[in-house]
Design an enzyme around this catalytic site. Structure first.
Site, PDB file in Angstrom:
ATOM      1  N   ASP A  14      57.621 -51.988  -2.198  1.00 40.37           N
ATOM      2  CA  ASP A  14      58.385 -51.643  -3.389  1.00 40.37           C
ATOM      3  C   ASP A  14      58.823 -52.901  -4.123  1.00 40.37           C
ATOM      4  OD1 ASP A  14      60.190 -49.293  -4.712  1.00 40.37           O
ATOM      5  OD2 ASP A  14      61.328 -51.166  -4.631  1.00 40.37           O
ATOM      6  N   TYR A  35      62.627 -57.803 -10.802  1.00 41.11           N
ATOM      7  CA  TYR A  35      62.731 -58.664  -9.622  1.00 41.11           C
ATOM      8  C   TYR A  35      62.050 -60.011  -9.845  1.00 41.11           C
ATOM      9  CZ  TYR A  35      63.869 -54.322  -7.070  1.00 41.11           C
ATOM     10  OH  TYR A  35      64.422 -53.137  -6.630  1.00 41.11           O
TER      11      TYR A  35
END
Length: 264
Positions: free
Chosen positions: A33, A38
């Protein structure tokens, strides 16, 4: 969707992130994931390529950030994510939050277009409350495949779990270890000591018993392996009841743009 995956939030060092992903896949994980925000999709892709695991055996998920949720931005940013990941498709694409540029009809129409093109296998949402899920279902003409939310023994989300179970929506838990706070919970301390395992394994095993998929973040091999070992832990009914009885609402992730229901 494998019920235990590797979360990569705050795994920002490219080499460390790639090595974590490769180590997890070689340990046995098959669910990875990540998210646009990010900043590590390149490294996640490198880790997948580095591991001796066929792409089709890896369940790969990413998320579209809140400033990219306009129709055209969803299409463009998702293709950019695919390029960074080095893949032709993702198994699951999430709306990261119901915030900022999110509009159920326009946003999810773009998600459907990507699914029709074959570059997205499943449509998911994240941090959605029942009211958001209802509107998403109306826009899609079907329930989203999954809803990824913060969920752990210190934030049990009973009402949301019941709602998703009734509607056939998979729940995916991020921060399933409450950002380390499960190690300070007496109930989990006692159960972990009884089994000779870590509190992390107890938390992950409890979530599995509830039918919830978990994606704990781990960078080092020791933590990756310890979390994987939770698959062998079977909790007794009385231990599950003890964890069920923890009366805390300890939300670790609460940005200002989060759902209004979280302030109630």
């Amino acid at each position: 969707m494998p019920m235990l995956g590797l979360g990569t939030w705050e795994n920002e060092d490219p080499e460390q992130c790639a090595e974590s992903v490769a180590t997890a896949l070689e340990t046995g994980y098959r669910h990875i994931d990540t998210a646009q925000i990010y900043g590590n999709e390149d490294a996640v892709g490198d880790g997948i390529a580095r591991a001796d695991v066929p792409r089709e055996d890896v369940f790969l998920a990413t998320k579209v950030w809140i400033d990219k949720l306009g129709y055209d931005d969803v299409l463009a940013s998702t293709r950019e994510s695919l390029d960074r990941l080095g893949v032709d498709y993702v198994d699951l694409l999430y709306v990261h939050w119901p915030a900022q540029a999110y509009d159920p009809e326009r946003t999810l129409a773009a998600f459907q277009e990507l699914r029709d093109e074959g570059v997205v296998e499943r449509i998911g949402v994240s941090n959605f409350e029942p009211e958001h899920l209802d509107r998403a279902t109306e826009a899609l003409g079907a329930q989203p495949f999954a809803n990824q939310v913060e969920l752990h023994p210190l934030l049990q989300q009973d009402d949301l779990r019941r709602y998703c179970e009734a509607d056939g929506i998979e729940l995916v838990a991020y921060s399933p270890l409450a950002r380390g706070e499960v190690f300070n919970a007496p109930e989990l301390n006692d159960i972990a000591a009884e089994h000779g395992v870590s509190e992390a394994q107890v938390s992950l095993a409890w979530l599995r018993e509830k039918g919830v998929t978990t994606i704990p973040k781990a960078t080092g091999e020791d933590h990756i392996t310890d979390n994987w070992a939770s698959l062998d832990l079977e909790l007794r009914d009385e231990e599950i009841a003890t964890i069920d009885g923890i009366d805390r609402t300890d939300r670790r992730v609460h940005p200002g743009f989060g759902p209004d229901a979280w302030d109630e």
